[in-house]
Enzyme design. Structure first.
Site, PDB file in Angstrom:
ATOM      1  N   TRP A   1       6.797   8.700 -18.856  1.00 20.63           N
ATOM      2  CA  TRP A   1       7.421  10.015 -19.043  1.00 20.63           C
ATOM      3  C   TRP A   1       8.820   9.861 -19.642  1.00 20.63           C
ATOM      4  O   TRP A   1       9.394  10.823 -20.135  1.00 20.63           O
ATOM      5  CB  TRP A   1       7.465  10.791 -17.728  1.00 20.63           C
ATOM      6  CG  TRP A   1       8.477  10.278 -16.705  1.00 20.63           C
ATOM      7  CD1 TRP A   1       8.642   8.995 -16.311  1.00 20.63           C
ATOM      8  CD2 TRP A   1       9.435  11.052 -15.967  1.00 20.63           C
ATOM      9  NE1 TRP A   1       9.631   8.905 -15.364  1.00 20.63           N
ATOM     10  CE2 TRP A   1      10.141  10.151 -15.126  1.00 20.63           C
ATOM     11  CE3 TRP A   1       9.762  12.398 -15.917  1.00 20.63           C
ATOM     12  CZ2 TRP A   1      11.153  10.571 -14.257  1.00 20.63           C
ATOM     13  CZ3 TRP A   1      10.775  12.809 -15.046  1.00 20.63           C
ATOM     14  CH2 TRP A   1      11.453  11.905 -14.237  1.00 20.63           C
TER      15      TRP A   1
ATOM     16  N   GLU B   1      10.112   7.486  -6.488  1.00 22.30           N
ATOM     17  CA  GLU B   1       8.950   6.664  -6.137  1.00 22.30           C
ATOM     18  C   GLU B   1       9.099   5.956  -4.791  1.00 22.30           C
ATOM     19  O   GLU B   1       8.200   5.236  -4.369  1.00 22.30           O
ATOM     20  CB  GLU B   1       8.688   5.641  -7.256  1.00 22.30           C
ATOM     21  CG  GLU B   1       8.296   6.300  -8.565  1.00 22.30           C
ATOM     22  CD  GLU B   1       8.201   5.326  -9.737  1.00 22.30           C
ATOM     23  OE1 GLU B   1       8.739   4.206  -9.629  1.00 22.30           O
ATOM     24  OE2 GLU B   1       7.606   5.703 -10.766  1.00 22.30           O
TER      25      GLU B   1
ATOM     26  N   LYS C   1      15.269   7.429  -4.882  1.00 21.32           N
ATOM     27  CA  LYS C   1      15.390   6.403  -5.930  1.00 21.32           C
ATOM     28  C   LYS C   1      16.156   6.910  -7.148  1.00 21.32           C
ATOM     29  O   LYS C   1      16.977   6.225  -7.728  1.00 21.32           O
ATOM     30  CB  LYS C   1      13.988   5.960  -6.353  1.00 21.32           C
ATOM     31  CG  LYS C   1      13.969   4.844  -7.371  1.00 21.32           C
ATOM     32  CD  LYS C   1      12.551   4.449  -7.764  1.00 21.32           C
ATOM     33  CE  LYS C   1      12.565   3.337  -8.810  1.00 21.32           C
ATOM     34  NZ  LYS C   1      11.258   3.038  -9.372  1.00 21.32           N
TER      35      LYS C   1
HETATM   36  C1  BGC Z   1      11.043   4.707 -12.725  1.00 24.28           C
HETATM   37  C2  BGC Z   1      10.143   5.603 -13.527  1.00 24.28           C
HETATM   38  C3  BGC Z   1      10.157   5.158 -14.972  1.00 24.28           C
HETATM   39  C4  BGC Z   1       9.794   3.686 -15.082  1.00 24.28           C
HETATM   40  C5  BGC Z   1       9.898   3.165 -16.498  1.00 24.28           C
HETATM   41  C6  BGC Z   1      10.590   3.267 -12.899  1.00 24.28           C
HETATM   42  O1  BGC Z   1      11.426   2.415 -12.181  1.00 24.28           O
HETATM   43  O2  BGC Z   1      11.014   5.052 -11.369  1.00 24.28           O
HETATM   44  O3  BGC Z   1      10.584   6.936 -13.429  1.00 24.28           O
HETATM   45  O4  BGC Z   1       9.268   5.922 -15.700  1.00 24.28           O
HETATM   46  O5  BGC Z   1      10.649   2.934 -14.271  1.00 24.28           O
HETATM   47  O6  BGC Z   1      11.192   3.255 -16.967  1.00 24.28           O
END
Ligand code: BGC
Length: 768
Positions: A343, A483, A596
């Site tokens: 995203w 996350e 996070k």
């Molecule tokens: C983040 C995500 C992101 C991904 C790639 C992860 O650590 O939580 O939101 O899309 O990294 O950058």
């Protein structure tokens, strides 16, 4: 730098310097930082002699392979930047010989990398080595490298080794180890050109290289050589010049049968043009790009330069004229996240392209459109209708999130994002809306945008469950951007985005049925969409559950969030970034209220018209005290919202953190590539944050809040085939709306709306 190449270099404010040779720890970081590219290919800023510990990386947009990997990954293709000089048994090598002087300079304005190193061998003889290279932004299949070599103290016998190194491998994650994705299928030479073609193991993509090396003594013309390893002698004080012009093509766009002929034909053209002419074309292409993308800041040159660094990396990541590639989380500068698309692209990078290169923004959205079918399959497999884009995407559009990954504490954990991080669906829809709102590209909507909007809305309508007792729609077991909390019920981010998606799809349906009925009926027929289904979307949108805490007067991030252990961050590191309290383990994060990255705060940013200033402030204040910024996506969004709600000092610190993410390697993993979302987030923190630019009631709106020491900020924005040149000052806004037509443009400045006549510089002032 006093170099033979100095004459090509731009003024200091465009230069990123490596003043001392990178020690082993910094070597791979600098390779990412000094990456060259042109959207088609990315090439890490390695030393040409390939010293020990280096990670050569050459990546071509859209070239993925799965050999030996859990999931498809961006292929590290053969490296054309491999050039070695051996002086009487000693390799000119930054890690082996003594280095008396060294400097490398990345010229952001022209996309060229210049180097000057003085080596000393064990016999105390000094050698001056200078190089310059670029991957043309104009002739995107062409790269050039020039090396000057001078023996400063004595004559010497040397061996030259020039290669397109096909032995490169993908670094591999700790789960799989190194792996090679290509095998050579053809090596030959014709005339002055060397030809090599490799094929990827599983996808069978052919990658064809040509190379032409010319050697000159002094200022001479130079003689082409087909030799890859050859001996020469050099006198004391003599200079040798090597010019390598190479081309790269893949069978992604050219048939296998024709690839060799086309590669050789274009290589001959490039070789005929020569270094200077190719450089001129490259420089001109860069000039045009910067004219649309540059941001000038009066009052802070350091920030201005760092900002240019961020913009530079977005310029070299955006591919023109290709509707089948997107941009990975680490661009084409490294193998972090295996080159996968998240995203990050739609929410963080897309705005930069929307407002500076709308054609590239459109390509990025077409990449999703062209993968609607696999996304429909993912939805069906999980028991839903419509389309569910993969959380991580590569070439096929199928889900490529690896089942395991390294957690923040270094342990290996099972990954669940692909099963629950469904907000990607609405994020893509938001990207469609944003692009269309800024461009009014109706053609795109009719061809692709509407179908994306409808199929994403359809997904949400099947994803919600009706709670009869409470008479609300709920979304159970989902994951928001935070996350740390993997499967939650009624994530505010997911639910509000879903509701917005349903509402917007309904709105588009209504609008286009009135204005473009024929096309709307065609899309509807294609996906069997009935007016009844669309009506239901509106009904669901208005009744999706979002929990507001009465006591705290904030949006609860998800059901039960406020009952979790409350921990407020009190300690910060030297960058003023939060430190995880000692008594909390990474694996226990889900039991706490620690966050996070921007989650509820992301909503405050995306929907400025949805929240009052007080609401925004209350939510921001609550969540920032609990946010660890353990993602490069976090600081920029908090900077924007912080700035808006009056937390300006912190807003500025967070901006700097985002701005310098890769230049200062603040996440300690820039070696794996540049953080794409941070580039785009930084740009948004400037334009949307300090510039206060948003779309409000369908018009460009500005509520600038410059940091106190910035005297002025100037930038350009493409708005519905017009160009807006904006200069923000302390209490005024200078606007010129460039257009080929006659007319005017409505612009909102704080609470008032102004009619700005085209092609006239207008200054709007505001009393303090
Ligand atoms: C983040 C995500 C992101 C991904 C790639 C992860 O650590 O939580 O939101 O899309 O990294 O950058």
């Amino acid at each position: 730098m006093k170099s033979i190449f100095s004459k090509y270099l731009s003024p200091e404010k465009w230069l990123i310097r490596e003043n001392k040779w990178a020690c082993p720890e910094e070597l791979n970081v600098n390779e990412s930082v000094l990456t060259l590219g042109n959207g088609y290919v990315g090439s890490r800023g390695i030393y040409e002699e390939i010293p020990e510990g280096t990670e050569p990386g050459t990546y071509i947009a859209g070239v993925f392979d799965k050999a030996g990997a859990m999931v498809a990954e961006l292929v590290n293709v053969p490296n054309p930047i491999d050039f070695r000089i051996i002086v009487e048994g000693e390799k000119l090598d930054i890690t082996r010989m003594d280095v008396l002087e060294h400097e490398r300079v990345l010229d952001l304005r022209k996309g060229i990398l210049v180097r000057r190193t003085v080596f000393m061998d064990t016999k105390k003889r000094r050698f001056l080595y200078e190089s310059m290279r670029f991957f043309s932004l104009f002739d995107t299949h062409v790269g050039c490298m020039q090396v000057y070599f001078k023996s400063l103290d004595r004559e010497a016998k040397i061996i030259i080794q020039d290669a397109i190194d096909d032995s490169v491998t993908n670094a591999g994650s700790i789960l799989e180890g190194r792996k090679r994705h290509t095998q050579v299928v053809d090596v030959s030479s014709t005339g002055e050109l060397t030809y090599m073609c490799v094929k990827t193991y599983t996808r069978k993509i052919r990658i064809a290289y040509t190379s032409c090396l010319a050697v000159a003594r002094g200022r001479g013309q130079g003689m082409p050589t087909l030799n890859k390893i050859f001996n020469m002698s050099i006198d004391k004080g003599e200079t040798l010049r090597f010019t390598k012009i190479f081309t790269i093509y893949t069978s992604r766009h050219i048939s296998q049968r024709r690839i060799k002929a086309i590669a050789l034909r274009d290589a001959r053209k490039a070789a005929h043009m020569g270094f200077e002419e190719l450089l001129g074309r490259n420089t001109e292409a860069w000039r045009k790009r910067w004219a649309a993308a540059d941001i000038l800041i009066k009052g802070d040159e350091d920030v201005e330069k760092a900002l240019r660094f961020n913009i530079y990396h977005m310029i070299i990541s955006g591919k023109e004229a290709d509707e089948d590639v997107s941009i990975g989380a680490r661009t084409l500068s490294g193998e972090g996240y295996r080159g996968h698309v998240f995203w990050d692209t739609e929410m963080f990078l897309l705005p930069f392209y929307i407002y500076t290169r709308p054609d590239i923004a459109r390509n990025l959205l077409m990449y999703r459109y062209n993968r609607l079918n696999p996304a429909r399959e993912i939805a069906a497999k999980q028991g839903y209708r419509g389309t569910l884009f993969p959380w991580e995407s590569a070439d096929s559009g199928r889900e490529v999130t690896p089942p395991y990954a390294k957690n923040l504490d270094g342990t290996i954990i099972e990954i669940k994002t692909m099963d629950y991080e469904h907000h990607i669906v609405a994020d893509v829809a938001y990207g469609v809306w944003h692009y269309h709102e800024a461009s009014k590209d109706t053609g795109f909507m009719l061809r692709a945008g509407l179908e994306i909007m409808f199929e994403t809305a359809r997904f949400w309508a099947s994803r919600v469950t009706y709670n009869k007792k409470k008479k609300v729609y709920e979304i159970k077991r989902a994951m928001g951007p935070d996350e740390f909390h993997e499967t939650v019920d009624n994530s505010a981010y997911v639910n509000i985005m879903a509701s917005w998606n349903l509402e917007k799809a309904h709105e588009y349906y209504e609008h286009f049925s009135k204005t473009k009925g024929f096309y709307l009926r065609r899309v509807s027929r294609k996906i069997s969409l009935s007016p009844g289904e669309v009506k239901k979307w509106k009904e669901i949108a208005g009744r999706i559950k979002v929990t507001h805490s009465k006591t705290k007067k904030i949006i609860e991030q998800f059901d039960g969030y406020l009952r979790k252990r409350d921990i407020i961050i009190k300690q910060f590191d030297k960058f003023f970034m939060p430190i995880l309290p000692r008594n909390v383990k990474i694996r226990d994060m889900s039991k706490t209220q620690l966050v996070k990255q921007a989650d509820v705060v992301m909503l405050l940013y995306l929907f400025p018209e949805m929240f009052s200033k007080e609401e925004a402030k209350r939510n921001y204040t609550y969540y920032i005290a609990r946010t660890l910024h353990k993602s490069s996506l976090s600081p920029s969004i908090h900077s924007i919202v912080g700035n808006e709600v009056g937390d300006t000092a912190r807003g500025y610190i967070l901006f700097l953190f985002s701005l310098y993410a890769d230049l200062k390697n603040t996440h300690r993993n820039t070696s794996e590539g540049i953080h794409a979302a941070s580039l785009g987030g930084t740009w948004q923190a400037c334009i949307m944050g300090f510039g206060g630019f948003r779309i409000m009631s369908g018009m460009p709106s500005f509520e600038p809040r410059l940091p106190v020491h910035w005297k002025e900020m100037s930038f350009s924005i493409k708005w519905r085939s017009r160009n807006l040149a904006i200069r923000v000052k302390d209490t005024s806004l200078e606007v010129t709306v460039f257009s080929r037509k006659k007319g005017n443009q409505l612009i909102k400045y704080f609470d008032s709306v102004y009619k700005i006549p085209f092609n006239k510089k207008i200054t709007i002032s505001r009393k303090r």
